[in-house]
Every structure is written in C-alpha cells, then in structure tokens.
Design a protein around this motif. Sequence first.
Motif, short mmCIF file in Angstrom:
data_model
loop_
_atom_site.label_atom_id
_atom_site.label_comp_id
_atom_site.label_asym_id
_atom_site.label_seq_id
_atom_site.Cartn_x
_atom_site.Cartn_y
_atom_site.Cartn_z
N LEU A 209 -10.93 7.05 12.14
CA LEU A 209 -11.28 5.68 11.96
C LEU A 209 -11.77 5.59 10.62
N GLN A 210 -11.32 4.45 9.73
CA GLN A 210 -11.78 4.49 8.35
C GLN A 210 -12.36 3.11 7.97
N TRP A 211 -13.05 3.39 6.89
CA TRP A 211 -13.83 2.19 6.49
C TRP A 211 -13.36 1.50 5.03
N TYR A 212 -12.87 0.65 4.83
CA TYR A 212 -12.30 -0.19 3.42
C TYR A 212 -13.13 -1.19 2.89
N ARG A 213 -13.12 -1.24 1.78
CA ARG A 213 -13.95 -2.53 1.08
C ARG A 213 -12.69 -3.43 0.40
N GLN A 214 -13.21 -4.54 0.33
CA GLN A 214 -12.11 -5.60 -0.10
C GLN A 214 -13.35 -6.64 -0.88
N ASN A 215 -13.17 -6.44 -2.31
CA ASN A 215 -13.89 -7.21 -3.21
C ASN A 215 -13.19 -8.77 -3.26
N SER A 216 -13.73 -9.72 -3.66
CA SER A 216 -13.19 -11.07 -3.44
C SER A 216 -11.78 -11.12 -4.32
N GLY A 217 -10.63 -11.35 -3.77
CA GLY A 217 -9.58 -11.69 -4.50
C GLY A 217 -8.77 -10.21 -4.93
N GLY B 274 -7.45 -5.94 -3.79
CA GLY B 274 -6.97 -5.33 -2.54
C GLY B 274 -8.19 -4.49 -1.90
N LEU B 275 -7.67 -3.73 -0.81
CA LEU B 275 -8.72 -3.06 -0.10
C LEU B 275 -8.70 -1.71 -0.84
N VAL B 276 -10.08 -1.07 -0.71
CA VAL B 276 -10.55 0.33 -1.22
C VAL B 276 -10.90 1.11 -0.31
N HIS B 277 -10.22 2.28 -0.05
CA HIS B 277 -10.83 3.11 0.96
C HIS B 277 -12.13 3.80 0.53
N LEU B 278 -13.18 3.60 1.76
CA LEU B 278 -14.42 4.06 1.31
C LEU B 278 -14.69 5.64 1.99
N ALA C 65 0.73 -1.24 0.17
CA ALA C 65 -0.05 0.00 -0.06
C ALA C 65 1.03 1.14 -0.07
N SER C 66 0.17 2.18 -0.47
CA SER C 66 1.02 3.67 -0.33
C SER C 66 0.14 4.68 0.18
N SER C 67 0.82 5.73 0.64
CA SER C 67 -0.07 6.98 1.02
C SER C 67 0.93 8.18 0.83
N GLN C 68 0.24 9.20 0.58
CA GLN C 68 0.92 10.54 0.57
C GLN C 68 2.16 10.79 1.33
N ASP C 69 2.03 10.64 2.56
CA ASP C 69 3.14 10.92 3.40
C ASP C 69 2.88 9.91 4.83
N SER C 70 3.81 9.72 5.76
CA SER C 70 3.56 8.97 6.64
C SER C 70 2.61 9.40 7.71
N GLN D 114 -5.08 5.16 2.67
CA GLN D 114 -3.85 4.36 2.10
C GLN D 114 -4.44 3.63 0.63
N TYR D 115 -3.48 3.58 -0.09
CA TYR D 115 -3.90 2.88 -1.62
C TYR D 115 -3.44 1.53 -1.61
N PHE D 116 -4.05 0.55 -1.86
CA PHE D 116 -3.61 -0.63 -1.77
C PHE D 116 -3.35 -1.44 -3.09
N GLY D 117 -2.45 -2.36 -3.25
CA GLY D 117 -2.15 -3.08 -4.34
C GLY D 117 -3.22 -4.18 -4.37
N PRO D 118 -3.35 -5.22 -5.48
CA PRO D 118 -4.01 -6.39 -5.63
C PRO D 118 -3.62 -7.22 -4.81
N GLY D 119 -2.50 -7.32 -4.06
CA GLY D 119 -2.25 -8.64 -3.40
C GLY D 119 -1.25 -9.69 -4.10
N THR D 120 -0.50 -10.30 -3.44
CA THR D 120 0.25 -11.46 -3.79
C THR D 120 -0.04 -12.84 -2.99
#
Lengths: 113, 112
Positions: B32-40, B42-46, A92-97, A102-108
């Motif tokens: 506090l944050q909420w995220y969604r994760q579709n099957s398979g 990554g997480l998406v910020h809501l 994941a990444s974010s603008q700064d610490s 946070q923006y997530f990748g698709p996973g491994t």
Amino acid sequence: DTAVSQTPKYLVTQMGNDKSIKCEQNLGHDTMYWYKQDSKKFLKIMFSYNNKELIINETVPNRFSPKSPDKAHLNLHINSLELGDSAVYFCASSQDSGSETQYFGPGTRLLVL
Amino acid sequence: SQQGEEDPQALSIQEGENATMNCSYKTSINNLQWYRQNSGRGLVHLILIRSNEREKHSGRLRVTLDTSKKSSSLLITASRAADTASYFCATDATDSWGKLQFGAGTQVVVTP
C-alpha cells in the motif's frame, strides 16, 4: 530537469474534435501509464505500456488510443471528444511493470465544451 | 472498481498539530502506498508499506497497516502550511500485478 513531462498543460476544445496529449520521461524507466482524474479527484488507470508493449488496458472507450513510439514516450490520442472526457490526465512511469513507485507528470487539464 | 477509500474526505488543522487520515481497501494486497498531490500538480510518492509490515516511518510521516482489517493510516506530525495538499492511498492488489488502484483522497488544509 523534469522527470516526467506532459504537453500541453491545458487543453480546451469543442465536442467532436480529436486531440493528442504527449508524455515523455527521462528517468530511463521501462513502464509508462496514463491515468484519468475526475472532478472528484478520483484517479483511475487507463493504460500501461512496458517497453512499448501494452500491458494494461482498462475499460476505456476505444476513442482513446495510446501510442508508444519508444519506451521514453507514451502519447494519448482521443477521437471524437465528449463532454465527459473533461478531466485531468496524468502520465506516470516506473522502473518496470512490477515496480512499486510511480512518478507522475504535472497533468494535462482537458476541458471539452 | 475503487479499491482504496480515504477517510476523512477533508481535514483542517493548525500548524503544529498532527493530521491523521485512514484508508480502507477491499482485496489482498502486495503493498500500500501513500501519495501527495499539491493543488494543480501531479502526485508525489511518499511512502510504501508492504503487506508483511505493520508500521513505517519517513521523517514526519508514520504509516500503519492492518491487513486483518484491510486498513492503513497516515499520520503527519507537527504539520506545516506546506503540508496542505490532497493525500491518496494506492493499493497494489495481489490479483492485479503492477496496477495501482487509488482512492479519492483526503484534502488536508494546514493553517498558519
């Protein structure tokens, strides 16, 4: 365009092997993270880097070693893989610490046999 | 240690119904944050709600925060099949700056 990308998407390997997962973000963010999601979907932070410097290092076996060649890349190397390492690893990444979103990748998806 | 815990663990509803899930946490938070994760995937910020806010809306999403009870709720109104996913709350605790702690999520299934 993919914002946070990871390779490979799937990784199946034998116990004892060494493997690496790569992560790249094209968002211009300063901070990157590695998370581990177990089979019960519990997501736990492992490491965080801000501008190539390690800022979060959770209680993770030292078989796991992150490397950040530049602020757009954060790779994860795992030595001597164990069965318990099987999980989904998210970058994941974010603008700064101090950033909140946070923006997530698709996973491994790592499976250790 | 796990900070947020979602309830229920799983929720099955029909399209058009509302879905409500709750999150409880243990320590003082910045947000506090909420995220969604579709099957398979990554997480998406809501949505993000700060500790001094009580309610926030985003489209069909409504989030409440009660810091005295250390709990939050996420309401999805008029659910759609595309809302089928796991929903996670994540806390940014005051004593662990920049480190989000996630719960194990609520798995929501919306049937047509």
